[in-house]
Design an enzyme around this catalytic site. Structure first.
Site, PDB file in Angstrom:
ATOM      1  N   GLY A 131       0.770  -1.301  -0.202  1.00 40.86           N
ATOM      2  CA  GLY A 131      -0.164  -0.025  -0.080  1.00 40.86           C
ATOM      3  C   GLY A 131       1.192   1.424   0.257  1.00 40.86           C
TER       4      GLY A 131
ATOM      5  N   GLY B 195       0.174   5.202   0.397  1.00 37.53           N
ATOM      6  CA  GLY B 195      -0.657   6.780   0.426  1.00 37.53           C
ATOM      7  C   GLY B 195       0.389   8.349   0.872  1.00 37.53           C
TER       8      GLY B 195
ATOM      9  CG  MET C 147       0.226  10.265   6.242  1.00 37.84           C
ATOM     10  SD  MET C 147      -1.228   9.728   7.752  1.00 37.84           S
ATOM     11  CE  MET C 147       0.542  10.436   9.007  1.00 37.84           C
TER      12      MET C 147
ATOM     13  CD  GLU D 165      -3.381  -7.606  14.653  1.00 35.18           C
ATOM     14  OE1 GLU D 165      -3.933  -8.450  14.814  1.00 35.18           O
ATOM     15  OE2 GLU D 165      -3.997  -6.506  15.589  1.00 35.18           O
TER      16      GLU D 165
ATOM     17  CB  VAL E 113      -5.544  -6.559   9.594  1.00 32.31           C
ATOM     18  CG1 VAL E 113      -6.885  -7.206   9.140  1.00 32.31           C
ATOM     19  CG2 VAL E 113      -5.808  -5.954  10.147  1.00 32.31           C
TER      20      VAL E 113
ATOM     21  CG  ASP F 265      -7.099   9.335   7.732  1.00 34.99           C
ATOM     22  OD1 ASP F 265      -7.960  10.067   6.583  1.00 34.99           O
ATOM     23  OD2 ASP F 265      -5.808   9.396   7.057  1.00 34.99           O
TER      24      ASP F 265
ATOM     25  CG  ASN G 237      -7.116   4.498   7.719  1.00 33.91           C
ATOM     26  OD1 ASN G 237      -5.736   4.195   6.959  1.00 33.91           O
ATOM     27  ND2 ASN G 237      -6.969   5.190   7.561  1.00 33.91           N
TER      28      ASN G 237
ATOM     29  CG  ASP H 263      -2.422   3.845   9.587  1.00 38.38           C
ATOM     30  OD1 ASP H 263      -1.906   2.996   9.498  1.00 38.38           O
ATOM     31  OD2 ASP H 263      -2.822   4.297   8.202  1.00 38.38           O
TER      32      ASP H 263
END
Length: 916
Positions: free
Chosen positions: A98, A100, A102, A173, A175, A217, A222, A235
């Protein structure tokens, strides 16, 4: 890597758990037990949850996640796109998953051989950190690693690379799941199912809000949902990591670059008005984003830029819509009429409140939003709208459609009439007779019609109006009739509060009622009616004290109740209710004596009361109920004395009396008594070793009570009884060797968990039910991990009970036996891991039951004998077994005792003779 949940943590408890867990984790390990003991004395169930969370933390530490700095060498830390195959401390980076604004997220596998599992490693843009913040960032990471919630993806580590680029990173973690909206759509979930799933999201956000951590956010990407339906919020805490007050520079009053960057770390589509305007953020900021999410989940549209308009609008137009335009009602965005009807009303109101432009007008935090959604799911009144009487009654009708269908029009009319009459009664003296006449009807005839069908709570709103009417007048100037009505209204409200598990509120009502009746008695000390009315008040005050474990206070009140009843007896000619008071007082005092171990005194009081009820019953059919109840108490005393055939005969007498009462199938009180009789009969059969007959009677009792509780799920007294009956059934099935008790155990966990969360002062819930459930789980949940978790829970429970003893709570024989059974089982669980501690528990069993083994309490003697066997005190065990041999007690525990005693004797003989 997904953790296996061992103890279910009720999400509604997270706001209370979170700060306490933080406090415990911040303490040195050797100081945690003392703090836990103090917490257990305040809230037993809360403490058990904390035990579980500490156990999980220890398991995580055992995996040694943080033993090695996550980044020892990283030559290309400033180029995260070229990291495949790189070693990052204990992890090997596998692939990018992923990107983004950030930073970049990589999938990594732990490859140091200590633990095999996947994690997600997020490399944050180095520019997010100002100079000199690396140490603070690492410290915050350690704090946030303690943010433990089953629906928050764990932050396992955080730090800064050693490279010149000062690359910040997070170890999270991993997921494997779908974004929240995609999951709901792929499963075609209904509105109710979506709201229920959304409650898990709210539980996670509420947990962090209690630590004053905002997400800032919140959006579907998320919030992932696994294939098993488990919600994981990602996050959480990053905004906290990226936020700090002035760093001590010359411009200390201004925000640092770090703070500014963090403040802008949001997605505009889900941002609150104060975020896009650069205002102060709070927990209500996250509530707005949650409102947007819920709006999207339920109608598929965005609240401020719906449908195709969203793609066509400019950023400025979208900001104006967000700040200035009120969203359409949720239900108006749905074309299908059935869906619109489901969303209309309370859901419209809840979502609209979450989306208010001003933070002060929203729900203050996620927990408040979750509570209103819970109320909507349960068809209860929500807090986001006025609690008008008509609205509350509509909610009652919704929850109890079948029971209310025939009489709803009359009840609504009555409520309106009482309301109008009371208002008029305050406005004009001429209407007082009408108002008080309606109150008397409510407290008398109507109550008698509602109580047998389990619908007493319908009178809640009307009772509040009655109290409001009397509160508007000066109590000292009320005449005797009005004071009596006020007391009866307070009694009613107290009973309703008691049924809902609100003992403190019930006690206040009963005390206030006693104040009214005491004033009446003082005005006319020889007036039979005043004696009778005050006797009722004294009883309810004692009843509330008894339920809270305040045995001394309860005894004082019940003795006073008997004194008043004795005063009333010479004045009772022609007054059936008054004639029954002496018998009532004897039975209640007898119950308290039985609980306190004064068994023979209790039996004497029951035996004196029974013929008085039998004599009154032909002219007063209500006395049949008291006759049946008294036979039940006689049965329990005889059981305790080991006289099981006589106890069984008393149960058969109860069922025979019940069979002669016409139309008992329509009377919930009589169905309750019938279920109790079958249950007590089952226990006697079980104690005599007749497990087939015991099983048949137990199943009949549970089936009857399940039907009963389904008519009023708000009645916690009924839920308590159903849980007790189910525990008895589970014990019998376990003794018969049935393997799959999972469905029954699941129901028990859910129902007893609800009771424990409702009131920490109910000893029958916190002591008896909780202890029996732990014992049952220890017999059923036998894996090593389950046993370890149970040992922690059982230790917490025993510590809590010990704290209550030290605080002055006196335990009855039943609870002492439950504690002893649990301690015996806990010792067995600890035999291999801590033999010394196991021995301490077995010695505690023998000490706890010392008084009981000198009586004829067969179950207590059996448990004590088993403890002696574990301690290798064979002669003590044999002496108790010989006493049991002469009784009719043939419970499976007794059979186990005989078997183990025979084996221990044989082993001792071989040891002494040297034979193998």
């Amino acid at each position: 890597m997904n953790e296996t949940t061992r103890r279910h943590i009720d999400k509604s408890r997270w706001p209370r758990l979170s700060p306490l867990l933080d406090e415990l984790l911040d303490l040195p390990p050797e100081q945690r037990p003392a703090r836990l003991l103090a917490l257990e004395a305040q809230d037993a169930e809360l403490a058990a949850d904390l035990h579980e969370l500490l156990w999980r933390q220890q398991a995580m530490n055992a995996a040694n996640y943080l033993a090695t700095p996550a980044l020892q060498t990283m030559a290309q830390a400033d180029k995260p796109n070229n990291l495949a195959g790189q070693q990052l401390g204990a992890y090997t980076l596998e692939r990018e998953i992923g990107q983004g604004g950030m930073g970049t997220v990589w999938l990594a596998r732990r490859t140091d051989g200590r633990f095999d599992g996947l994690v997600a490693i997020k490399f944050l843009n180095a520019g997010l950190l100002g100079q000199g913040n690396a140490g603070r960032f690492a410290r915050e990471g350690q704090i946030l690693a303690k943010l433990a919630h089953p629906h928050i993806a764990r932050l396992l580590d955080a730090g800064i690379s050693d490279s010149g680029a000062q690359q910040p990173y997070l170890v999270l973690e991993y997921v494997d799941g779908l974004p929240l909206d995609q999951y709901c759509n792929s499963k075609a979930l209904t509105a109710r199912e979506r709201v229920a799933l959304f409650q898990d999201v709210l539980a996670a956000v509420a947990h962090a809000h209690t630590r004053l951590i905002l997400h800032r956010d919140l959006k579907p990407s998320n919030i992932l949902v696994t294939s098993t339906g488990e919600v994981k919020l990602l996050d959480f805490g990053i905004a906290k990591l990226l936020h700090e007050e002035g760093n001590g520079s010359s411009d200390a009053a201004a925000s640092t670059e770090l703070t500014q960057q963090a403040g802008r770390a949001y997605t505009a589509r889900y941002a609150a008005p104060e975020q896009v305007q650069g205002g102060e953020v709070s927990t209500a900021t996250d509530v707005y984003a949650l409102g947007v999410l819920l709006y999207l989940l339920l109608c598929g549209q965005h609240p401020t830029t719906p449908g195709e308009d969203e793609a066509r609008t400019t950023p400025l137009e979208r900001m104006r819509g967000l700040v200035e335009v009120a969203p359409k009602k949720l239900s108006e965005q749905v074309a299908e009429k059935p869906r619109a009807r489901e969303l209309r009303g309370d859901l419209d109101t809840i979502v609209a409140k979450a989306l208010k432009k001003l933070p002060a007008k929203r729900y203050a935090n996620a927990a408040e939003l979750a509570e209103d959604l819970r109320r909507w799911l349960n068809h209860e009144p929500i807090t986001a709208r006025p609690d008008s009487t008509a609205y509350i009654l509509r909610k009652f009708v919704r929850r109890h459609r079948v029971a209310v269908a025939a009489g709803s029009l009359g009840l609504l009319t009555l409520s309106a009439s009482v309301g109008m009459a009371l208002v008029k009664g305050q406005e004009a003296q001429a209407q007082r007779v009408q108002a008080e006449g309606l109150i008397e009807f409510m407290l008398g005839d109507l109550r008698k019609k509602l109580e047998p069908v389990g619908r007493l709570d319908v009178l809640d709103a009307v009772g509040e109006k009655a109290l409001g009417y009397y509160a508007a007048q000066q109590t000292g100037r009320l005449d005797a009739g009005a004071l009596g009505q006020r007391a009866r209204a307070l009694h009613l409200m107290g009973q309703i509060a008691q049924q809902r598990g609100k003992l403190d509120e019930a006690s206040r009502m009963y005390d206030a009622a006693a104040g009214s009746t005491a004033e009446l008695l003082q005005r006319a000390p020889k007036d039979g009616q005043r004696i009778y009315d005050h006797a009722q008040s004294v009883f309810w005050v004692g009843e509330a004290a008894w339920r809270q474990g305040q045995v001394v206070e309860a005894g004082k009140q019940f003795k006073r109740y008997l004194e008043l009843a004795e005063q009333l007896w010479p004045l009772a000619a022609g007054k059936p209710d008054w004639l029954a008071e002496r018998a009532n007082a004897r039975v209640n005092l007898g119950i308290l004596q039985f609980d306190s171990g004064e068994v023979q005194a209790a039996l004497l009081n029951f035996q004196k009361a029974l013929p008085e009820y039998e004599e009154l019953a032909p002219a007063q059919p209500d006395m049949r109920v008291e006759q049946i109840n008294t036979l039940g108490w006689i049965s329990r005393v005889l059981q305790y004395q080991g006289r099981y055939p006589l106890a069984l005969a008393a149960d058969q007498d109860r069922l025979a009396v019940l069979a002669r009462i016409p139309n008992r199938e329509q009377d919930h009180l009589l169905l309750n008594l019938e279920a109790n009789a079958h249950h007590d009969s089952s226990r006697s059969q079980f104690f005599m070793g007749n497990t087939a007959a015991a099983l048949q009677a137990a199943e009949k009792a549970v089936a009857q009570f399940e039907n009963l509780t389904s008519t009023d799920q708000s009645n916690l007294d009924w839920l308590e009884k159903l849980s007790s009956l189910r525990l008895g059934l589970a014990e019998i099935r376990l003794a018969r060797g049935e393997q799959d008790l999972t469905p029954l155990l699941s129901s028990l966990k859910s129902d007893i968990g609800r009771l424990l969360a409702a009131d920490v002062k109910q000893m029958r819930w916190q002591g008896n039910l909780r202890g029996r459930l732990l014992w049952l789980r220890a017999k059923v949940e036998r894996s090593e991990a389950q046993s370890q978790a149970l040992a922690v829970e059982m230790t917490g429970y025993l510590s809590d009970m010990q704290a209550r003893i030290q605080a002055g709570t006196r335990f009855n024989n039943e609870l002492r036996l439950i504690l002893a059974q649990l301690e015996l089982t806990l010792g067995e669980l600890l035999t291999n891991s801590d033999a010394a501690k196991a021995g301490m528990h077995w010695k505690a069993v023998a000490e706890r039951l010392r008084a009981n083994v000198t009586s004829s309490d067969a179950p207590a003697m059996t448990v004590a004998a088993l403890a002696h066997l574990h301690l290798n005190a064979i002669e003590e065990a044999r002496a108790l077994a010989e006493k049991l041999e002469a009784s009719s007690y043939r419970h499976p525990d007794y059979i186990q005792l005989r078997t183990q005693l025979q084996a221990a004797t044989l082993s001792a003989t071989h040891h002494s003779t040297g034979k193998p």
